[in-house]
Design an enzyme around this catalytic site. Structure first.
Site, PDB file in Angstrom:
ATOM      1  N   ASP A  68       2.493  -1.936 -10.539  1.00  0.00           N
ATOM      2  CA  ASP A  68       2.757  -2.781  -9.364  1.00  0.00           C
ATOM      3  C   ASP A  68       4.262  -2.818  -9.110  1.00  0.00           C
ATOM      4  O   ASP A  68       5.031  -3.321  -9.945  1.00  0.00           O
ATOM      5  CB  ASP A  68       2.210  -4.189  -9.658  1.00  0.00           C
ATOM      6  CG  ASP A  68       2.342  -5.116  -8.465  1.00  0.00           C
ATOM      7  OD1 ASP A  68       3.178  -4.853  -7.570  1.00  0.00           O
ATOM      8  OD2 ASP A  68       1.617  -6.121  -8.449  1.00  0.00           O
ATOM      9  N   ASN A  94      10.974   3.906  -0.357  1.00  0.00           N
ATOM     10  CA  ASN A  94      10.294   2.613  -0.507  1.00  0.00           C
ATOM     11  C   ASN A  94       9.167   2.550   0.519  1.00  0.00           C
ATOM     12  O   ASN A  94       9.377   2.184   1.667  1.00  0.00           O
ATOM     13  CB  ASN A  94      11.287   1.470  -0.256  1.00  0.00           C
ATOM     14  CG  ASN A  94      12.317   1.340  -1.352  1.00  0.00           C
ATOM     15  OD1 ASN A  94      11.971   1.158  -2.522  1.00  0.00           O
ATOM     16  ND2 ASN A  94      13.590   1.437  -1.004  1.00  0.00           N
ATOM     17  N   SER A 147       8.168  -0.805   9.912  1.00  0.00           N
ATOM     18  CA  SER A 147       7.011  -0.827  10.822  1.00  0.00           C
ATOM     19  C   SER A 147       7.530  -1.131  12.218  1.00  0.00           C
ATOM     20  O   SER A 147       8.615  -1.718  12.386  1.00  0.00           O
ATOM     21  CB  SER A 147       6.031  -1.921  10.405  1.00  0.00           C
ATOM     22  OG  SER A 147       5.074  -2.145  11.428  1.00  0.00           O
ATOM     23  N   TYR A 160       3.445 -10.361   7.833  1.00  0.00           N
ATOM     24  CA  TYR A 160       3.786  -8.927   7.796  1.00  0.00           C
ATOM     25  C   TYR A 160       4.959  -8.624   8.737  1.00  0.00           C
ATOM     26  O   TYR A 160       5.885  -7.893   8.375  1.00  0.00           O
ATOM     27  CB  TYR A 160       2.541  -8.119   8.173  1.00  0.00           C
ATOM     28  CG  TYR A 160       2.720  -6.619   8.109  1.00  0.00           C
ATOM     29  CD1 TYR A 160       2.842  -5.960   6.882  1.00  0.00           C
ATOM     30  CD2 TYR A 160       2.747  -5.849   9.272  1.00  0.00           C
ATOM     31  CE1 TYR A 160       3.001  -4.582   6.823  1.00  0.00           C
ATOM     32  CE2 TYR A 160       2.897  -4.472   9.220  1.00  0.00           C
ATOM     33  CZ  TYR A 160       3.023  -3.841   7.990  1.00  0.00           C
ATOM     34  OH  TYR A 160       3.177  -2.470   7.944  1.00  0.00           O
ATOM     35  N   ALA A 162       7.278 -10.683   9.622  1.00  0.00           N
ATOM     36  CA  ALA A 162       8.480 -11.249   8.992  1.00  0.00           C
ATOM     37  C   ALA A 162       8.997 -10.330   7.898  1.00  0.00           C
ATOM     38  O   ALA A 162      10.205 -10.075   7.789  1.00  0.00           O
ATOM     39  CB  ALA A 162       8.168 -12.635   8.422  1.00  0.00           C
ATOM     40  N   GLY A 196      -5.731   3.811   5.062  1.00  0.00           N
ATOM     41  CA  GLY A 196      -6.585   2.729   4.580  1.00  0.00           C
ATOM     42  C   GLY A 196      -5.933   1.357   4.708  1.00  0.00           C
ATOM     43  O   GLY A 196      -6.485   0.353   4.249  1.00  0.00           O
ATOM     44  N   ASP A 199      -7.953  -1.615   5.663  1.00  0.00           N
ATOM     45  CA  ASP A 199      -8.987  -1.971   4.674  1.00  0.00           C
ATOM     46  C   ASP A 199      -8.359  -2.623   3.445  1.00  0.00           C
ATOM     47  O   ASP A 199      -9.039  -3.322   2.701  1.00  0.00           O
ATOM     48  CB  ASP A 199      -9.750  -0.714   4.229  1.00  0.00           C
ATOM     49  CG  ASP A 199     -10.450  -0.051   5.395  1.00  0.00           C
ATOM     50  OD1 ASP A 199     -10.966  -0.793   6.255  1.00  0.00           O
ATOM     51  OD2 ASP A 199     -10.461   1.189   5.457  1.00  0.00           O
TER      52      ASP A 199
HETATM   53  N1  LIG Z   1      -0.994   2.193   8.512  1.00  0.00           N
HETATM   54  C1  LIG Z   1      -0.260   1.646   9.458  1.00  0.00           C
HETATM   55  O1  LIG Z   1      -0.734   1.422  10.603  1.00  0.00           O
HETATM   56  C2  LIG Z   1       1.197   1.332   9.192  1.00  0.00           C
HETATM   57  C3  LIG Z   1       2.010   1.051  10.311  1.00  0.00           C
HETATM   58  C4  LIG Z   1       3.348   0.738  10.103  1.00  0.00           C
HETATM   59  C5  LIG Z   1       3.857   0.720   8.811  1.00  0.00           C
HETATM   60  N2  LIG Z   1       3.047   0.985   7.737  1.00  0.00           N
HETATM   61  C6  LIG Z   1       3.660   0.917   6.416  1.00  0.00           C
HETATM   62  O2  LIG Z   1       3.505   2.153   5.767  1.00  0.00           O
HETATM   63  C7  LIG Z   1       3.505   1.945   4.347  1.00  0.00           C
HETATM   64  C8  LIG Z   1       2.300   2.645   3.757  1.00  0.00           C
HETATM   65  O3  LIG Z   1       1.132   2.047   4.292  1.00  0.00           O
HETATM   66  P1  LIG Z   1      -0.227   2.871   4.485  1.00  0.00           P
HETATM   67  O4  LIG Z   1      -0.614   2.778   5.907  1.00  0.00           O
HETATM   68  O5  LIG Z   1      -0.124   4.189   3.840  1.00  0.00           O
HETATM   69  O6  LIG Z   1      -1.201   1.901   3.667  1.00  0.00           O
HETATM   70  P2  LIG Z   1      -2.311   2.224   2.557  1.00  0.00           P
HETATM   71  O7  LIG Z   1      -3.157   3.365   3.009  1.00  0.00           O
HETATM   72  O8  LIG Z   1      -2.943   0.920   2.249  1.00  0.00           O
HETATM   73  O9  LIG Z   1      -1.467   2.751   1.308  1.00  0.00           O
HETATM   74  C9  LIG Z   1      -0.634   1.880   0.619  1.00  0.00           C
HETATM   75  C10 LIG Z   1      -0.134   2.568  -0.635  1.00  0.00           C
HETATM   76  O10 LIG Z   1       0.706   1.663  -1.328  1.00  0.00           O
HETATM   77  C11 LIG Z   1       0.202   1.461  -2.639  1.00  0.00           C
HETATM   78  N3  LIG Z   1       0.494   0.081  -3.005  1.00  0.00           N
HETATM   79  C12 LIG Z   1       0.074  -1.055  -2.401  1.00  0.00           C
HETATM   80  N4  LIG Z   1       0.561  -2.126  -3.029  1.00  0.00           N
HETATM   81  C13 LIG Z   1       1.313  -1.655  -4.063  1.00  0.00           C
HETATM   82  C14 LIG Z   1       2.074  -2.263  -5.090  1.00  0.00           C
HETATM   83  N5  LIG Z   1       2.150  -3.599  -5.192  1.00  0.00           N
HETATM   84  N6  LIG Z   1       2.715  -1.475  -5.981  1.00  0.00           N
HETATM   85  C15 LIG Z   1       2.643  -0.126  -5.909  1.00  0.00           C
HETATM   86  N7  LIG Z   1       1.923   0.500  -4.961  1.00  0.00           N
HETATM   87  C16 LIG Z   1       1.275  -0.248  -4.054  1.00  0.00           C
HETATM   88  C17 LIG Z   1      -1.283   1.800  -2.564  1.00  0.00           C
HETATM   89  O11 LIG Z   1      -1.802   2.294  -3.776  1.00  0.00           O
HETATM   90  P3  LIG Z   1      -2.470   1.420  -4.952  1.00  0.00           P
HETATM   91  O12 LIG Z   1      -3.561   0.615  -4.325  1.00  0.00           O
HETATM   92  O13 LIG Z   1      -2.951   2.483  -5.904  1.00  0.00           O
HETATM   93  O14 LIG Z   1      -1.361   0.601  -5.521  1.00  0.00           O
HETATM   94  C18 LIG Z   1      -1.244   2.953  -1.569  1.00  0.00           C
HETATM   95  O15 LIG Z   1      -0.898   4.148  -2.242  1.00  0.00           O
HETATM   96  C19 LIG Z   1       3.513   0.430   4.142  1.00  0.00           C
HETATM   97  O16 LIG Z   1       4.808  -0.012   3.879  1.00  0.00           O
HETATM   98  C20 LIG Z   1       3.030  -0.093   5.485  1.00  0.00           C
HETATM   99  O17 LIG Z   1       3.496  -1.393   5.711  1.00  0.00           O
HETATM  100  C21 LIG Z   1       1.736   1.297   7.918  1.00  0.00           C
END
Ligand SMILES: NC(=O)c1ccc[n+]([C@@H]2O[C@H](COP(=O)([O-])OP(=O)(O)OC[C@H]3O[C@@H](n4cnc5c(N)ncnc54)[C@H](OP(=O)(O)O)[C@@H]3O)[C@@H](O)[C@H]2O)c1
Length: 266
Positions: A68, A94, A147, A160, A162, A196, A199
């Site tokens: 984590d 990051n 984001s 989020y 914030a 994901g 979800d």
């Molecule tokens: N998807 C969107 O629409 C979107 C839009 C704008 C920005 N973002 C940003 O993009 C980034 C990646 O998001 P995503 O869309 O790829 O989401 P995601 O599919 O839920 O993937 C999140 C990743 O982060 C890991 N993770 C979550 N909490 C963690 C923790 N406490 N320590 C270490 N690893 C952690 C998860 O793996 P584990 O569960 O194995 O830890 C997973 O590999 C985030 O910062 C999100 O805010 C996403």
């Protein structure tokens, strides 16, 4: 000139947090294709190992630092793994992040804390801890995955928004300090991306009016490719989706219209 110089990612030692799925996984794949050596972090160790083995089979050098990222000892492990396995670190990404959706007044206060811990404090403290290593790296850089909601806050995503505003402010304020140390800082602000993420949120207590079904948004592969390109070009900031850029421009030029539009959902 910081904004124009080019960097090759081949051989770069790059740590990516949140690399077991979504944007982080796509970025690990993209960076491996471009010849980077990777240190991957996420909580699900088995998934991380599978990713690592798959990338290694394609010829990439990969080390895992599971756990984590909100935990200080895990952040230290990420950096120690970079030192022990590759003798240092050139780029820190990051990326790990989490959200929650629902009305703020009814939300669990623990979600506010947790989102800030993962999305902001872990980003800030891992960056701080990585500076000594990065200073010794080759063409070093920090990449913060923010984001579009770090540019425009929206209802039902208060915590989020914030956290991502904090990431953006942190990035903007820190960039000149890092620049003096020879370290670039790239802020990536994705719009809705097909991962994901929705979800995996801590809470989904509302049907988001602007989300009509599962999926949607740009592909994580597109965000990853845009991020890698931006790193190679030494850019400071990207918004890797047309819809995201449109929202930022609309909010800049017609903030009252965007306020009116969002107020309908409040
Ligand atoms: N998807 C969107 O629409 C979107 C839009 C704008 C920005 N973002 C940003 O993009 C980034 C990646 O998001 P995503 O869309 O790829 O989401 P995601 O599919 O839920 O993937 C999140 C990743 O982060 C890991 N993770 C979550 N909490 C963690 C923790 N406490 N320590 C270490 N690893 C952690 C998860 O793996 P584990 O569960 O194995 O830890 C997973 O590999 C985030 O910062 C999100 O805010 C996403």
């Amino acid at each position: 000139m910081l904004g124009r110089r080019r960097r090759s990612l081949a051989g770069s030692r790059i740590a990516v947090t949140g690399a077991s799925g979504g944007i982080g996984l796509a970025l690990a794949e993209e960076l491996a294709r471009r010849g980077a050596r990777l240190i991957l972090n996420a909580r699900r160790e088995e998934v991380l190992r599978e990713v690592s083995e798959r990338l290694a089979a394609l010829g990439a050098e990969v080390a895992c630092a599971p756990g984590d990222i909100a935990d200080e000892t895990v952040r230290a492990r990420v950096l120690a793994t970079a030192s022990e396995r590759f003798g240092g670190l050139d780029i820190l990404v990051n990326n790990a992040g989490v959200g929650a959706f629902g009305r703020f007044a009814e939300a669990d206060p623990a979600n506010l804390r947790r989102i800030l811990e993962v999305d902001f404090f872990a980003t800030a403290e891992l960056t701080r801890a990585a500076i000594p290593l990065l200073r010794q790296g080759t063409r070093p850089a920090v990449v913060n995955i923010g984001s579009i909601l770090g540019h425009r806050g929206i209802p039902y995503a208060v915590e989020y928004s914030a956290a991502k505003f904090a990431v953006r402010g942190f990035s903007e304020a820190l960039r000149p300090e890092l620049g003096k140390l020879g370290i670039d800082l790239l802020l990536v602000s994705p719009g809705t991306t097909d991962t994901g993420f929705f979800d995996n949120v801590l809470a989904m207590r509302v049907k988001l009016p602007w989300r009509t079904g599962q999926g949607g948004g740009v592909s994580p592969a597109k965000v990853a490719a845009a991020t890698a390109d931006a790193l190679e070009r030494g850019r400071k900031e990207i918004i890797p989706s047309a819809a995201g850029r449109a929202l930022v421009l609309a909010n800049r030029w017609f903030p009252g219209v965007v306020d009116w539009w969002l107020a309908r959902y409040g």
